[in-house]
Design a protein around this motif. Structure first.
Motif, PDB file in Angstrom:
ATOM      1  N   SER A   2       0.688  -1.329  -0.545  1.00 22.90           N
ATOM      2  CA  SER A   2      -0.004   0.255   0.270  1.00 22.90           C
ATOM      3  C   SER A   2       1.127   1.500   0.611  1.00 22.90           C
ATOM      4  O   SER A   2       2.043   1.183   0.221  1.00 22.90           O
ATOM      5  N   ALA A   3       0.326   2.438  -0.399  1.00 23.25           N
ATOM      6  CA  ALA A   3       0.605   3.888  -0.698  1.00 23.25           C
ATOM      7  C   ALA A   3       0.824   4.697   1.138  1.00 23.25           C
ATOM      8  O   ALA A   3       1.773   5.831   0.877  1.00 23.25           O
ATOM      9  N   ASP A   4       0.849   3.474   1.607  1.00 22.78           N
ATOM     10  CA  ASP A   4       0.948   4.397   3.094  1.00 22.78           C
ATOM     11  C   ASP A   4       2.047   3.751   4.398  1.00 22.78           C
ATOM     12  O   ASP A   4       2.133   3.691   5.275  1.00 22.78           O
ATOM     13  N   THR A   5       2.649   2.996   3.623  1.00 22.00           N
ATOM     14  CA  THR A   5       4.323   2.427   3.977  1.00 22.00           C
ATOM     15  C   THR A   5       5.248   2.881   4.528  1.00 22.00           C
ATOM     16  O   THR A   5       6.331   3.026   5.444  1.00 22.00           O
ATOM     17  N   GLY A   6       5.139   4.892   3.927  1.00 18.83           N
ATOM     18  CA  GLY A   6       6.497   5.560   4.196  1.00 18.83           C
ATOM     19  C   GLY A   6       7.495   5.640   3.339  1.00 18.83           C
ATOM     20  O   GLY A   6       8.720   6.072   3.802  1.00 18.83           O
ATOM     21  N   TRP A   7       7.595   4.541   2.106  1.00 17.85           N
ATOM     22  CA  TRP A   7       7.761   4.776   1.185  1.00 17.85           C
ATOM     23  C   TRP A   7       7.969   5.919   0.128  1.00 17.85           C
ATOM     24  O   TRP A   7       8.592   5.299  -0.961  1.00 17.85           O
ATOM     25  N   ALA A   8       6.668   6.425  -0.223  1.00 15.18           N
ATOM     26  CA  ALA A   8       6.398   7.523  -1.334  1.00 15.18           C
ATOM     27  C   ALA A   8       8.069   7.782  -1.773  1.00 15.18           C
ATOM     28  O   ALA A   8       8.217   9.012  -1.271  1.00 15.18           O
ATOM     29  N   ALA A  23      15.282   8.164   8.959  1.00 18.23           N
ATOM     30  CA  ALA A  23      14.127   9.422   8.977  1.00 18.23           C
ATOM     31  C   ALA A  23      13.131   8.648   8.459  1.00 18.23           C
ATOM     32  O   ALA A  23      12.191   8.951   9.571  1.00 18.23           O
ATOM     33  N   ARG A  24      12.739   8.227   7.727  1.00 20.03           N
ATOM     34  CA  ARG A  24      11.747   7.348   7.491  1.00 20.03           C
ATOM     35  C   ARG A  24      11.285   6.622   8.264  1.00 20.03           C
ATOM     36  O   ARG A  24       9.979   6.510   8.586  1.00 20.03           O
ATOM     37  N   LEU A  25      12.515   5.437   8.346  1.00 22.36           N
ATOM     38  CA  LEU A  25      11.825   4.272   9.516  1.00 22.36           C
ATOM     39  C   LEU A  25      11.249   5.191  11.078  1.00 22.36           C
ATOM     40  O   LEU A  25      10.563   4.313  11.273  1.00 22.36           O
ATOM     41  N   ASP A  26      12.167   5.864  11.327  1.00 19.56           N
ATOM     42  CA  ASP A  26      11.671   6.548  12.697  1.00 19.56           C
ATOM     43  C   ASP A  26       9.872   7.657  12.477  1.00 19.56           C
ATOM     44  O   ASP A  26       9.354   7.798  13.414  1.00 19.56           O
ATOM     45  N   ALA A  27      10.419   7.902  11.297  1.00 15.87           N
ATOM     46  CA  ALA A  27       8.328   8.700  11.287  1.00 15.87           C
ATOM     47  C   ALA A  27       7.424   7.364  10.700  1.00 15.87           C
ATOM     48  O   ALA A  27       6.662   7.953  10.975  1.00 15.87           O
ATOM     49  N   GLY A  28       8.074   6.178  11.341  1.00 20.89           N
ATOM     50  CA  GLY A  28       6.754   5.281  11.329  1.00 20.89           C
ATOM     51  C   GLY A  28       7.002   4.396   9.590  1.00 20.89           C
ATOM     52  O   GLY A  28       6.073   3.480   9.539  1.00 20.89           O
TER      53      GLY A  28
END
Length: 315
Positions: A2-8, A23-28
């Motif tokens: 899905s598009a909400d996994t934080g890697w868009a 940073a992306r991982l820390d942001a969820g």
């Protein structure tokens, strides 16, 4: 995914650095997710990312041995010859002997690569597998890229030029080869040039080559050549890439194949496809068991110029 996994927005082919990944991982961001990409981040990093990114993702995922298209991130690293990344993954808990890809674990696959002692264990390939590795290296050296686009080639096991001519109802051209080549160079798609090909005997069979067009891969040609045997053909299409086709005993059994491509999850020829990854032309010879000792069957001069009848060879 899905598009909400934080890697868009992440382009995994221009790999982000550790700061952005962290940073992306820390942001969820989901460490196992991959929005905007067809593969999980750890698999992408194993093939193309910096080692610190591999380590960070391996530390955060739920399962460092999770499979994508039948292969783990460790398998991906080994297949890409990224042995430092493979070591990082093992340190993070990846299992090099985990069974996958039709029995080819990452460790077993590594035995066919340039670092067979990567995972230790004192194991080795079977003699016939070692012979395949040696032949792949020889053919890779013989036909090393780059290749020009626009050529076609058909490799046929177990027959010679004379038999190929008979099966195609062709005739051997006796004109001066330099004059024939000059006429082709003038207009490769000329109505006469499209029916002309090269034919060359090699150990194990015969090779038909049309350096200027797709003729050697036409379905009718390879079906006729394959009676009682196997023919693998390829057209190096400048627009869509290498297009392979396979005929056995007069029947077309594979079309729009990808010579030099990676194996599928349940592929019975994992080793063969690994050895010839990104080596489309050598693969055509290997899959039919041909053992050329020089480049004549591809570069010329051929044993014969032949002309096939002007008819519909697309059936």
């Amino acid at each position: 995914m899905s598009a909400d996994t934080g890697w868009a927005g992440v382009n995994w082919y221009h790999f982000p650095d550790l700061a952005e990944v962290r940073a992306r991982l820390d942001a969820g961001a989901d460490p196992s997710g991959g929005a905007g990409c067809w593969e999980p981040p750890l698999h992408a990093a194993a093939e193309r990312g910096a080692l610190d990114v591999v380590a960070e993702l391996a530390r955060r995922v739920d399962d460092v041995d999770a499979l994508m298209r039948g292969r783990s991130a460790l398998w991906t690293a080994v297949a890409a010859a990224r042995f430092d990344a493979a070591r990082v993954l093992v340190e993070a808990g990846a299992d090099p002997w985990l069974d996958m890809m039709s029995g080819w674990s990452p460790a077993r696959l590594s035995l066919a690569g340039s670092e067979p002692e990567l995972f230790g264990g004192g194991r080795s390939l079977a003699p016939e597998e070692s012979a395949m590795v040696a032949e792949a290296r020889r053919l890779g050296d013989l036909f090393g890229p780059p290749y020009l686009d626009g050529f076609s080639v058909a490799c046929v096991a177990g027959i010679d030029v004379t038999e190929a001519v008979r099966r195609l109802d062709a005739r051997v051209l006796t004109d001066n080869p330099e004059q024939l080549m000059a006429s082709v160079d003038e207009d490769p798609e000329d109505s006469e040039a499209r029916w002309m090909m090269w034919a060359t005997n090699v150990p194990g069979g015969v090779v038909l080559t049309q350096p200027w067009l797709y003729g050697a891969q036409m379905p009718g040609v390879i079906k006729a050549l394959s009676a009682g045997t196997t023919c693998y053909a390829m057209y190096a299409n400048a627009k869509s890439g290498n297009q392979g086709s396979l005929a056995r005993d007069g029947e077309l059994v594979g079309w729009d194949l990808h010579p030099g491509g990676e194996p599928d999850e349940d592929d019975p020829d994992v080793l063969l496809k690994y050895l010839y990854s990104y080596q489309a032309l050598p693969y055509c010879y290997a899959v039919t068991g041909l053992e050329p000792q020089d480049r004549r069957s591809f570069d010329g001069p051929p044993d014969a110029w032949i002309r096939i009848p002007a008819r519909d060879w697309w059936r």
